[in-house]
Design an enzyme around this catalytic site. Structure first.
Site, PDB file in Angstrom:
ATOM      1  N   HIS A 172     -35.270 -20.877 134.490  1.00 22.34           N
ATOM      2  CA  HIS A 172     -36.080 -22.091 134.552  1.00 22.34           C
ATOM      3  C   HIS A 172     -37.453 -21.864 135.173  1.00 22.34           C
ATOM      4  O   HIS A 172     -38.254 -22.794 135.224  1.00 22.34           O
ATOM      5  CB  HIS A 172     -35.339 -23.161 135.366  1.00 22.34           C
ATOM      6  N   HIS A 192     -39.998 -20.521  92.975  1.00 23.18           N
ATOM      7  CA  HIS A 192     -40.247 -21.110  94.291  1.00 23.18           C
ATOM      8  C   HIS A 192     -41.610 -20.756  94.853  1.00 23.18           C
ATOM      9  O   HIS A 192     -42.437 -21.642  95.096  1.00 23.18           O
ATOM     10  CB  HIS A 192     -39.160 -20.674  95.271  1.00 23.18           C
ATOM     11  N   HIS A 216     -46.726 -22.300  95.382  1.00 23.57           N
ATOM     12  CA  HIS A 216     -45.334 -22.695  95.148  1.00 23.57           C
ATOM     13  C   HIS A 216     -45.292 -23.747  94.037  1.00 23.57           C
ATOM     14  O   HIS A 216     -45.395 -24.941  94.307  1.00 23.57           O
ATOM     15  CB  HIS A 216     -44.717 -23.267  96.420  1.00 23.57           C
ATOM     16  N   PHE A 267     -39.560 -24.980 129.233  1.00 22.31           N
ATOM     17  CA  PHE A 267     -39.013 -25.465 127.969  1.00 22.31           C
ATOM     18  C   PHE A 267     -40.096 -25.814 126.948  1.00 22.31           C
ATOM     19  O   PHE A 267     -39.771 -26.263 125.843  1.00 22.31           O
ATOM     20  CB  PHE A 267     -38.097 -26.662 128.215  1.00 22.31           C
ATOM     21  N   GLU A 288     -36.691 -31.337 123.086  1.00 26.83           N
ATOM     22  CA  GLU A 288     -38.090 -31.011 123.388  1.00 26.83           C
ATOM     23  C   GLU A 288     -38.936 -30.859 122.134  1.00 26.83           C
ATOM     24  O   GLU A 288     -40.075 -31.353 122.069  1.00 26.83           O
ATOM     25  CB  GLU A 288     -38.174 -29.714 124.209  1.00 26.83           C
TER      26      GLU A 288
END
Length: 663
Positions: A474, A262, A27, A438, A412
């Site tokens: 959950h 880029h 890049h 999570f 989180e």
């Protein structure tokens, strides 16, 4: 004659486009567009010592837009780090010191591994937090031994990633005044002009976070960027964002300002045209002496470190115990008597033989560890009362005060990426809690911790369908197995208070990677074990309960260990003796020598694994001929006891599984 800022910037452009062209990969646009910004920061402000990259009070620099890695490699080479020109020629080649994205531990001077966009700025927030907390703990009047800035380069991609919102919002709330971010506002990403998909008013966004924002800075005017950095350093009451308007690929006659600059080499013709356009009349990878002299930061770095060393010597003479503690903390060493302390902790758990939820066992362990380990820096993503990550010795961090516990809010991903930054900075061992399900939100930060080999501890509670009524949204099913697939991630799923204490001990002792500790919501019966078994828990898997002339091996983890023991008892009454192996950490068990592994899991005995999770993972231990009592579907909403019965986690079902594999 002093080398001009234009020459210094063009050296970055030349090295970057040459290295990308040589690799035919990379890049070039970002390094070419941020060259003047780099001159302003690295040549006029950044306090660092190339001869000693790990100097404790150096400024930290994070390249959050890590795809532009040749910007950083050029700077490290030019300023005098041990990164020879030959390594720039080997950009993106096997075993070079210049990988495609910056990697900590590979290249001297690289502070963190970046590339997944947005995580670098989150790491930087963690570094700035660590600096502030260490300063609050160790600095004394007129003896500020911790006093440095954290600088970040970031681009549009970082700001589009949601983690930038999580981390920068928290940084503003905490008033991290020594965090300074420089935004490369070039309006281009891989797909083209970002105006089609990114129209945020970034200055107002960061003002809303409580940041000090300096908008509309000409990113190609070194003096303007210099003034902006000075203003940011003066705003000590909040983090600063400097918005620099730039042209991607600046200097390229035909590709500047375009996504063509880029993510691909410019091409030999365009490289030659760029050389002519910027007046760089030197062959590839050739830097004139005056440019090297203009960039060389070694003498200034030595002076800065010598000044700090004199300050630290004065500090040591007045506060010898604090100085020794500071050195220990920065070295990452545990207290000299740590082994004895945790030995007593484990022995105490063994003697008490308590039936507890393993998350509660974890909290009890923290009650002992926190007063003895001031480097522990805890927190939770808005689940403190559920994760039980706070102890009596926890002191909440606020914008006004230091402490050792942070309420991360419902963030989180940011929590785990911030913990990576804290660990990278040094001085702390971070741990943070959330529900195991999570961990998906934070997964890439977990992966980065493992890739970087940093000591970060994750407290993942509510580790199975045993969490009950919250239901399948959950209830983790695939998560334990999934975490075990991450290279260099140690995963522990303890079955009782003893295994929980051992898991914490091993996680704290481990210096070369992160550990995930998986704890139950529900109570789990204590498992009686011999003294020999007690010593083998830290090996990840061990014989918990044996039987003469065993006909099979039952392998279990966590809350399913009591189930295996109950099935063993039923089978024994039917003259089918079986061995029960508790395997709190498959990752640690797999590192044991073959003789030990074969002793625990004899090859001639059929095997049955029991875990309230997906079954495929356990085939590596039981084989195709063995059996797995697990769950290969999502759970349901009901009390935990009902769920375990519904999904077949009963002693009767485990007994049936064993009988199915015993001849």
């Amino acid at each position: 004659m002093k080398t001009s800022s234009t020459e210094l910037a063009n050296a970055i452009r030349a090295l970057s486009m040459d290295a990308v062209q040589a690799a035919n990969s990379g890049h070039p646009g970002m390094p070419m567009g941020m060259a003047e910004i780099a001159v302003a920061l690295w040549n006029r402000h950044l306090r660092h010592n190339p001869d000693h990259p790990g100097w404790a009070d150096r400024d930290r620099f994070v390249l959050s837009n890590g795809h532009g890695s040749m910007l950083l490699y050029s700077l490290l080479h030019l300023t005098g780090y041990a990164l020879p020109l030959e390594e720039l020629r080997r950009f993106r080649q096997l075993h070079s010191m210049t990988p495609g994205h910056p990697e900590v531990g590979v290249t001297p001077g690289v502070e963190t591994t970046t590339g997944p966009l947005g995580q670098g700025i989150a790491n930087a927030v963690g570094m700035a937090l660590a600096e502030r907390l260490l300063a609050a703990e160790f600095n004394r009047p007129d003896l500020a031994i911790v006093d440095h800035h954290t600088y970040v380069f970031l681009g549009d991609g970082c700001l589009m990633e949601g983690i930038s919102h999580e981390a920068c919002s928290l940084a503003g709330t905490l008033n991290l005044g020594k965090l300074i971010a420089l935004y490369d506002d070039n309006g281009i990403s891989i797909d083209g002009k970002v105006a089609g998909w990114f129209t945020d008013d970034t200055p107002k966004r960061f003002e809303a976070y409580g940041w000090h924002v300096i908008p509309a800075v000409d990113g190609h005017d070194v003096d303007a960027v210099d003034r902006a950095i000075q203003a940011a350093k003066a705003a000590t009451d909040r983090p600063s964002l400097i918005c620099c308007k730039t042209v991607i690929g600046k200097g390229s006659p035909n590709k500047a300002g375009s996504h063509d600059a880029h993510g691909a080499a410019l091409g030999e013709k365009e490289v030659a045209a760029t050389r002519a356009a910027i007046g760089w009349n030197h062959p590839p990878f050739e830097i004139p002496k005056n440019v090297y002299d203009g960039w060389d930061a070694r003498a200034a770095g030595k002076r800065a470190e010598r000044k700090w060393s004199k300050l630290f010597a004065q500090y040591t003479s007045q506060y010898s115990a604090d100085a020794a503690e500071f050195r220990r903390r920065l070295a990452g060493d545990l207290p000299a008597d740590f082994e004895q302390r945790v030995g007593r902790l484990i022995a105490d758990a063994h003697a008490k033989a308590e039936t507890l939820a393993t998350r509660k066992a974890s909290q009890n362990i923290l009650e002992t560890l926190l007063p003895e380990l001031p480097e522990l820096l805890g927190g939770s993503a808005d689940l403190t009362g559920s994760n039980l990550t706070m102890a009596k010795a926890s002191r909440v961090i606020t914008r006004e005060a230091g402490g050792n516990y942070l309420f991360y809010g419902v963030r989180e991903f940011a929590m785990c990426a911030l913990m990576n930054g804290v660990a990278l900075h040094g001085g702390f061992i971070p741990y943070g809690g959330t529900f195991l399900v999570f961990s998906d939100y934070a997964r890439n930060a977990l992966r980065m911790a493992a890739l970087m080999g940093k000591r970060v501890i994750y407290v993942f509670t509510h580790d199975s369908i045993g969490l009950g009524e919250d239901g399948p949204t959950h209830q983790p099913v695939e998560h334990a197995a999934s975490l075990r697939l991450i290279p260099n991630m140690d995963v522990w799923r303890p079955c009782d208070t003893v295994e929980a204490a051992v898991a914490w001990t091993c996680a704290l002792e481990r210096r070369d990677g992160p550990s995930a500790l998986l704890f139950s919501r529900q109570n789990v019966a204590f498992a009686l074990r011999s003294e020999e078994a007690l010593t083998q828990v830290r090996r990840g898997g061990y014989v918990l309960s044996d039987a003469p002339w065993a006909k099979a091996v039952l392998i279990a983890t966590g809350s399913e260990v009591p189930l295996a023991l109950a099935a063993q008892k039923r089978l024994a009454e039917a003259d089918v003796p079986v061995r029960v192996v508790s395997m709190p950490s498959t990752t640690v068990f797999d590192r044991q020598d073959a003789a030990y592994r074969d002793g625990v899991l004899p090859a001639n005995l059929p095997r049955v694994a029991v875990e309230a999770g997906v079954t495929d993972f356990w085939r590596k231990y039981v084989g195709l001929q063995g059996a797995v009592v697990g769950i290969d579907r999502f759970g349901e909403s009901a009390p935990a006891g009902d769920l375990f019965k519904h999904f077949g986690f009963t002693a009767e079902h485990v007994e049936k599984a064993v009988r199915s594999v015993v001849p």
